[in-house]
Motif scaffolding. Structure first.
Motif, short mmCIF file in Angstrom:
data_model
loop_
_atom_site.label_atom_id
_atom_site.label_comp_id
_atom_site.label_asym_id
_atom_site.label_seq_id
_atom_site.Cartn_x
_atom_site.Cartn_y
_atom_site.Cartn_z
N GLN A 171 0.86 -1.12 0.00
CA GLN A 171 -0.10 0.01 0.15
C GLN A 171 1.11 1.29 0.01
O GLN A 171 1.93 1.40 0.73
N PRO A 172 0.63 2.32 -0.87
CA PRO A 172 1.38 3.42 -1.12
C PRO A 172 1.36 4.42 0.27
O PRO A 172 0.64 3.93 1.32
N LEU A 173 2.26 5.42 0.17
CA LEU A 173 2.33 6.38 1.35
C LEU A 173 1.02 7.11 1.22
O LEU A 173 0.44 7.32 -0.03
N MET A 174 0.22 7.12 2.27
CA MET A 174 -1.02 7.61 2.34
C MET A 174 -0.82 9.23 2.30
O MET A 174 -0.15 9.79 3.21
N LYS A 175 -1.59 9.89 1.42
CA LYS A 175 -1.59 11.44 1.23
C LYS A 175 -2.64 12.40 1.82
O LYS A 175 -3.60 11.61 2.18
N GLN A 176 -2.44 13.31 2.01
CA GLN A 176 -3.36 14.42 2.65
C GLN A 176 -4.70 14.10 1.57
O GLN A 176 -5.65 14.14 1.95
N GLN A 177 -4.46 13.89 0.25
CA GLN A 177 -5.69 13.62 -0.62
C GLN A 177 -6.53 12.56 -0.04
O GLN A 177 -7.84 12.82 0.03
N GLN A 178 -5.87 11.72 0.25
CA GLN A 178 -6.83 10.42 1.04
C GLN A 178 -7.44 10.71 2.57
O GLN A 178 -8.37 10.15 2.60
N ARG A 179 -6.76 11.55 2.97
CA ARG A 179 -7.05 11.74 4.58
C ARG A 179 -8.16 12.87 4.44
O ARG A 179 -8.92 13.07 5.51
N GLN A 180 -8.14 13.64 3.32
CA GLN A 180 -9.02 14.87 3.48
C GLN A 180 -10.44 14.64 3.84
O GLN A 180 -10.94 13.58 3.20
N ILE A 181 -10.92 15.44 4.52
CA ILE A 181 -12.41 15.46 4.84
C ILE A 181 -13.33 16.21 4.09
O ILE A 181 -13.07 17.38 4.00
N ASP A 182 -14.56 15.48 3.48
CA ASP A 182 -15.49 16.25 2.69
C ASP A 182 -16.63 16.46 3.96
O ASP A 182 -17.38 15.58 4.05
N TRP A 183 -16.55 17.77 4.31
CA TRP A 183 -17.59 17.97 5.56
C TRP A 183 -18.89 17.75 5.07
O TRP A 183 -19.90 17.76 5.61
N GLN A 184 -19.21 17.85 3.77
CA GLN A 184 -20.60 18.01 2.95
C GLN A 184 -21.19 16.52 2.72
O GLN A 184 -22.31 16.37 2.59
#
Ligand code: COA
Length: 568
Positions: A171-184
């Motif tokens: 599994q690759p390095l987890m980036k902020q893109q995968q962690r980002q919260i979509d509050w809506q």
């Protein structure tokens, strides 16, 4: 055996393995993984029987793994590979996870497997899992791998021969893109998984009141509701952010563009934006509880799970107030439980770093801890017990020793020394407490050696009175049983009487105020004197400046007194 640890840092897991392997009779020396040539030099100096990498961020140089067996501790199940194992396991909601000990080769995490150990996942932060389940599993797997290596005839399992039904994968390095919260869109459950998979580091990148930031220290709010993505309330250090189906508390933030680019309490950082917000008085279901008290069968229990075990002046004042209130209750013992991850790590170095005058803030903080220690030491009405579910460091250890009894979970790591923080002298009445409870000889060993110790070692030195072989909720059950038995014992009243008499005699011999004055005189020099070592060490600690060399206290293979070689 002579075992060399090659590690990115002497973190809690590395400390625990150090303590465990030493207790088994091995000699362990540590080298920080700074660059290839330093690592190669360390291996040449140490000529180890075995190399272990408990916490590594880079590959081990080929010239090392080709000549020595190097065992890498990987926080993932067999077959799992990559730098963000635990992050993915939490984000993907795995119910079980594990630790694998594999032999370094040319492929990142692709080497043969020497041992592995599984555990059930708990819904908590990555840091908490790492300090508890991962650490316990790593201890088991490393012990087994070391035994197998020592036996000499064990054939480690190549990863392509794994027979498990669901092996891990790359599994690759987890980036902020995968962690980002979509509050809506994201439900509370998903928001929590994103936040928990990113805590203690790197946090989740977000934006609050137009300011880019990272979020940490999340808890679910069960009652409040609001417009998704909006900050809807405050409670203690935390802000409450609404989600599509609920809300979460965020206790700590890092503001990327501030001149304090490290974790600080959210309400402190955003103070000027929160004046209109409702302040929630925390309960079990709503708000963010930093301190709470419960009482059962004649015993009062104080919980104070401060984030990272750091205790600011504000938190010390609040805890002192809660402790004084606990003393007013109709009980016979007070148990100080800290939190599940840490009991206490002493003064809040991040808050001190963020203050206008770090010296003044340090002075205020040490006095606030001392006031709390004094209140505990001088308690006449109750038996006091510090029950350590989690680790304690520096002043946190001596604050625990202020209680009549110190009980520790087997597995807890203590760092009962201050000197690594720029030769800080320390206070918390340690100069009274250590000779009083452990005797002069043990006091010298504890103060001088600057090494972590496990609960059994601390018990051998009388720094800890009882080691409890239970974890999690079983630890708390055991603490309850033992405390209730203690206050029910016929000798209990006599014990309280003896405690008062001993305190009176000690006070006559040398008053506590004098111990405090003498300790604080030294601390004043640390804070305000011409030697800036403490301020530099604190700056480096808070800003996470990587160490440029390994301290000789743990790099025994580099010591000129040749302690490592002589002992072999
Ligand atoms: N103040 C603020 N933050 C602290 C802290 C303190 N006193 N002690 C630990 N932390 C934070 C660390 O910065 C780290 O933060 P992160 O979540 O951003 O990574 C986190 O707690 C875990 O600490 P770490 O050092 O990674 O844990 P460890 O278990 O490997 O080491 C200690 C434990 C106690 C040895 C180490 O944290 C330490 O030396 N702390 C400082 C103790 C001290 O000198 N206190 C002041 C004198 S009383």
């Amino acid at each position: 055996m002579r075992i060399l640890f090659l590690t990115h840092a002497f973190n809690s897991l590395t400390q625990r393995l150090f303590v465990e392997l030493e207790a088994l009779g091995h000699q362990v020396s540590v080298e920080f993984d700074i660059n290839d040539s330093v690592a190669m030099e360390a291996v040449a100096l140490a000529s180890p029987d075995l190399i272990i990498a408990p916490f590594l961020k880079r590959a081990i140089p080929e010239s090392i793994w080709q000549r020595h067996v190097c065992l890498v501790v990987h926080p993932g199940i067999p077959g799992d590979r990559g730098p963000s194992s635990l992050d993915w396991a939490i984000l993907q909601g795995k119910s079980r996870w594990g630790v694998t000990v594999l032999q370094a080769n040319g492929e990142m995490d692709g080497g043969d497997i020497w041992a592995s150990c599984e555990f059930a996942m708990r819904q908590t932060s990555k840091g908490s899992l790492y300090r508890n389940e991962v650490t316990e599993a790593a201890v088991k797997a490393v012990r087994l791998a070391v035994e197998r290596f020592q036996a000499g005839d064990y054939q480690p399992l190549p990863q392509d021969q794994l027979k498990t039904s669901e092996p891990g994968q790359w599994q690759p390095l987890m980036k902020q893109q995968q962690r980002q919260i979509d509050w809506q869109q994201d439900t509370t459950e998903l928001v929590m998984r994103k936040l928990q998979s990113s805590d203690g580091m790197p946090g989740v990148k977000d934006c609050l009141f137009g300011q880019p930031c990272h979020l940490y220290d999340a808890r679910v709010e069960k009652v409040l509701r609001g417009k998704p993505g909006e900050v809807i309330a405050r409670s203690g250090p935390a802000i409450c952010i609404a989600t599509v189906d609920g809300a979460v508390w965020v206790g700590h933030l890092k503001l990327s563009e501030a001149n304090t680019p490290f974790k600080l309490p959210a309400t402190w950082l955003l103070a000027d934006r929160l004046s209109e917000l409702e302040e929630i008085e925390p309960t079990a279901d709503s708000g963010y509880r930093e301190i709470w008290y419960e009482q059962a069968d004649g015993v009062g229990y104080l919980h104070f799970p401060f984030y990272n075990g750091a205790m600011s002046s504000r938190q010390c004042h609040a805890l002192l107030e809660a402790y004084r209130a606990a003393k007013q209750c109709d009980t016979q013992a007070i148990v100080l439980l800290g939190g599940p991850d840490y009991w206490s790590n002493g003064m809040h170095l991040n808050m001190i770093e963020a203050a206008g005058s770090a010296a003044d803030a340090s002075w205020e903080n040490i006095n606030a801890i001392d006031d709390l220690a004094l209140e505990i030491i001088t308690t006449e009405s109750h038996l006091t017990i510090a029950a350590l579910q989690g680790n304690a460091g520096a002043g946190g250890v001596f604050l625990a020793r202020a209680a009549d009894e110190v009980w520790a979970r087997n597995g807890v790591i203590l760092n009962p020394h201050y000197k690594d923080m720029g030769n800080l002298y320390g206070s918390e009445y340690w100069s009274y407490l250590l000779p009083r409870y452990v005797g002069e000889e043990h006091a010298q060993i504890i103060i001088q050696n600057r090494l972590p110790m496990g609960a059994p070692q601390a018990a051998a030195l009388q720094l800890v009175d009882r080691v409890i072989d239970e974890r999690g909720s079983s630890f708390l059950v055991q603490v309850r049983k033992l405390t209730e038995a203690m206050i029910a014992a016929p000798a209990f009243a006599k014990r309280l009487h003896y405690k008062r008499a001993r305190r009176t005699a000690d006070e006559l011999q040398k008053p506590l105020s004098q111990y405090r004055e003498e300790e604080l005189e030294q601390m004043k020099r640390n804070f305000y004197g011409f030697d800036p070592s403490y301020h530099i060490a604190r700056y480096n600690f808070v800003h996470k400046i990587a160490k440029s060399r390994t301290p000789l206290t743990i790099a025994r293979h580099r010591r000129t007194d040749n302690q490592w070689k002589c002992a072999s």
